[in-house]
Design a protein around this motif. Sequence first.
Motif, PDB file in Angstrom:
ATOM      1  N   GLY A 129       0.808  -1.210   0.000  1.00 14.88           N
ATOM      2  CA  GLY A 129       0.000   0.000   0.000  1.00 14.88           C
ATOM      3  C   GLY A 129       0.843   1.263   0.000  1.00 14.88           C
ATOM      4  N   LEU A 130       1.857   1.300   0.868  1.00 12.06           N
ATOM      5  CA  LEU A 130       2.704   2.487   0.961  1.00 12.06           C
ATOM      6  C   LEU A 130       3.506   2.707  -0.316  1.00 12.06           C
ATOM      7  CD1 LEU A 130       4.037   2.107   4.629  1.00 12.06           C
ATOM      8  CD2 LEU A 130       2.160   3.548   3.806  1.00 12.06           C
ATOM      9  N   PHE A 131       4.037   1.626  -0.891  1.00 11.84           N
ATOM     10  CA  PHE A 131       4.841   1.769  -2.107  1.00 11.84           C
ATOM     11  C   PHE A 131       3.974   2.135  -3.307  1.00 11.84           C
ATOM     12  CE2 PHE A 131       8.149  -1.371  -0.242  1.00 11.84           C
ATOM     13  CZ  PHE A 131       8.741  -0.327   0.456  1.00 11.84           C
ATOM     14  N   SER A 132       2.730   1.646  -3.346  1.00 10.01           N
ATOM     15  CA  SER A 132       1.852   1.999  -4.463  1.00 10.01           C
ATOM     16  C   SER A 132       1.517   3.488  -4.427  1.00 10.01           C
ATOM     17  CB  SER A 132       0.573   1.158  -4.422  1.00 10.01           C
ATOM     18  OG  SER A 132      -0.184   1.462  -3.272  1.00 10.01           O
ATOM     19  N   VAL A 133       1.436   4.046  -3.224  1.00  9.85           N
ATOM     20  CA  VAL A 133       1.206   5.494  -3.085  1.00  9.85           C
ATOM     21  C   VAL A 133       2.453   6.263  -3.508  1.00  9.85           C
ATOM     22  CG1 VAL A 133       0.815   7.361  -1.428  1.00  9.85           C
ATOM     23  CG2 VAL A 133      -0.531   5.266  -1.276  1.00  9.85           C
ATOM     24  N   ALA A 134       3.615   5.777  -3.065  1.00  9.40           N
ATOM     25  CA  ALA A 134       4.864   6.504  -3.319  1.00  9.40           C
ATOM     26  C   ALA A 134       5.325   6.411  -4.768  1.00  9.40           C
ATOM     27  CB  ALA A 134       5.954   5.971  -2.389  1.00  9.40           C
ATOM     28  N   PHE A 135       5.170   5.220  -5.382  1.00  4.61           N
ATOM     29  CA  PHE A 135       5.778   4.999  -6.700  1.00  4.61           C
ATOM     30  C   PHE A 135       4.768   4.912  -7.844  1.00  4.61           C
ATOM     31  CE2 PHE A 135       8.776   2.932  -3.634  1.00  4.61           C
ATOM     32  CZ  PHE A 135       9.780   3.883  -3.748  1.00  4.61           C
ATOM     33  N   LEU A 136       3.530   4.529  -7.544  1.00  7.63           N
ATOM     34  CA  LEU A 136       2.530   4.427  -8.605  1.00  7.63           C
ATOM     35  C   LEU A 136       1.533   5.576  -8.575  1.00  7.63           C
ATOM     36  CD1 LEU A 136       1.747   0.580  -8.557  1.00  7.63           C
ATOM     37  CD2 LEU A 136       3.379   1.828  -9.998  1.00  7.63           C
ATOM     38  N   GLY A 137       1.665   6.468  -7.583  1.00  6.70           N
ATOM     39  CA  GLY A 137       0.804   7.634  -7.515  1.00  6.70           C
ATOM     40  C   GLY A 137      -0.632   7.332  -7.150  1.00  6.70           C
ATOM     41  N   ARG A 138      -0.871   6.219  -6.479  1.00  9.47           N
ATOM     42  CA  ARG A 138      -2.233   5.858  -6.120  1.00  9.47           C
ATOM     43  C   ARG A 138      -2.678   6.583  -4.855  1.00  9.47           C
ATOM     44  NH1 ARG A 138      -2.766  -0.657  -7.130  1.00  9.47           N
ATOM     45  NH2 ARG A 138      -2.891  -0.552  -9.398  1.00  9.47           N
TER      46      ARG A 138
END
Length: 371
Positions: A129-138
């Motif tokens: 969840g955290l990486f998808s926010v940081a790297f995928l802009g979700r």
Amino acid sequence: MAWTKYQLFLAGLMLITGSINTLSAKWADNFTAEGCGGSKEHPFKHPFLQAVGMFLGEFSCLAAFFLLRCRSTGQSDSNVDVQQPFNSLIFLPPALCDMTGTSLMYVALNMTSASSFQMLRGAVIIFTGLFSVAFLGRRLAPSQWLGILATIAGLVVVGLADLLSKDDSQHKLSEVITGDLLIIMAQIIVAIQMVLEEKFIYKHNVHPLRAVGTEGFFGFVILSLCLVPMYYIPAGSFSGNPQGTLEDALDAFCQVGRQPLIAVALLGNISSIAFFNFAGISVTKEMSATTRMVLDSLRTVVIWAVSLALGWETFHPLQILGFLILLTGTALYNGLHRPLLSCLSRGWRPTQEGEHERLLGDSRTPINEAS
């Protein structure tokens, strides 16, 4: 809607093979046998060799992909063929993450119970969840943030239960803590792997079986080559073989020769990972990702029940609480609460509808049908 026989088969295959995957690895760890050169009996602690076997199982998914593609040749509605050309090397970074994370998890499995191992793997939700926010802009929904917080709380409870169920000796406690931390570290790496996979699979429209098989090929080749220098790298107390090195594949083969059941456990691990990946992808396609998540949670229950029945671990009530909290966190993150709320809403609306019908006349059309 009732499941078809094929869907029931896929669900059962995923649940059984997923459970066998962890249980067979732990079964191999529980064996003791003589090694090479007449060394005395010692536990089968060869996590890196087990990881090689796991990648061999993933590599076999390529065969399944090409079989499906051959079967679908000429079918206009087939989605097996790759729609865009891509370089297989794009899956090298996620394969390296998979290789590192898997190796750490097999090391940790020697230090903790199979059920705690499976429960702690739920930590991947936090970092994904955290990486998808940081790297995928979700942007995560509030329920997903609640799911992450619940997962963190569940991990704390499971870790505490793991500590309390062990002996009070300092060695045992430090071993358990190290194992749990290694699992958490592995989930950070696996989360990076999942973010990379999602980016590449959707960008190049790669079939998931082909992606898994390609990563399996890279992992199998690279980690097999790494076994050679590992044979000479001293690991001290961290080592599980008489030579005291990071990995002694020769010692593993000697132990397998003296205790053939180890080979059965290793083959179970290799074959189960192949069928588990195929079944998991098929369940997502034929049913839903939510169904796959539920089956994965049931896998934890099966592993836990079998481990208790075989006497591999002792029961601790805190594990039930930890598992329920983790299950809640997983359900919130994956949106399982939405169909439940929808069912409750549908169950409530007919009552209101009936009241309106009695007040407004004999109309049988729901007043909220449009919504």
